[in-house]
Motif scaffolding. Structure first.
Motif, PDB file in Angstrom:
ATOM      1  N   THR A   3       0.875  -1.136   0.054  1.00 51.26           N
ATOM      2  CA  THR A   3      -0.088   0.071   0.203  1.00 51.26           C
ATOM      3  C   THR A   3       1.054   1.254   0.022  1.00 51.26           C
ATOM      4  O   THR A   3       0.820   2.163  -0.624  1.00 51.26           O
ATOM      5  CB  THR A   3      -0.989  -0.081   1.174  1.00 51.26           C
ATOM      6  N   GLU A   6       2.163   1.879  -3.522  1.00 51.98           N
ATOM      7  CA  GLU A   6       1.079   2.340  -4.307  1.00 51.98           C
ATOM      8  C   GLU A   6       1.021   3.788  -4.152  1.00 51.98           C
ATOM      9  O   GLU A   6       0.784   4.517  -5.087  1.00 51.98           O
ATOM     10  CB  GLU A   6      -0.180   1.387  -4.116  1.00 51.98           C
ATOM     11  N   ARG A   7       0.830   4.151  -2.882  1.00 52.28           N
ATOM     12  CA  ARG A   7       0.779   5.472  -2.398  1.00 52.28           C
ATOM     13  C   ARG A   7       1.972   6.293  -2.935  1.00 52.28           C
ATOM     14  O   ARG A   7       1.498   7.472  -3.221  1.00 52.28           O
ATOM     15  CB  ARG A   7       0.474   5.951  -0.930  1.00 52.28           C
TER      16      ARG A   7
END
Length: 109
Positions: A3, A6-7
């Motif tokens: 995550t 991805e951020r």
């Protein structure tokens, strides 16, 4: 991909997109400024378009708007067009808003 990754990627993509948009807006503003200045300098048609391209190209000399301002002011002085630096900066600000509006209507966000 985590995550966090991805951020990070999303932020990098947004930064890239914002910089590209900023470049397009500044280039459009410089073209509009060149066309405006060309009219005051007595240029029209192809001559005005050529001058506008010169103004756009002058922005690549150094970072910021100083190079564009310097070019247009020098051209005004050479042709005895009486416009203050303050008035020119104000015109640049107004055209920046116009350019941003034009680009934002052309670009699908």
């Amino acid at each position: 991909m985590t995550t966090f990754d991805e951020r990070e990627s999303a932020f990098e993509n947004k930064f890239k997109h914002d910089k590209e948009l900023e470049f397009k807006v500044n280039s459009r503003r410089n073209k509009l400024l060149g066309l405006w200045a060309a009219k005051l300098l007595g240029f029209d048609g192809v001559e005005a378009e050529t001058y506008a391209k010169e103004v756009v190209a002058s922005d690549f000399v150094e970072a910021g708007d100083h190079d564009v301002l310097k070019k247009v002011l020098a051209d005004f002085q050479a042709k005895n067009v009486d416009i203050s630096e303050h008035r020119l900066r104000k015109q640049m600000d107004e055209l920046l808003a116009t350019a941003k509006q034009q680009i934002m209507t052309e670009v699908k966000i």
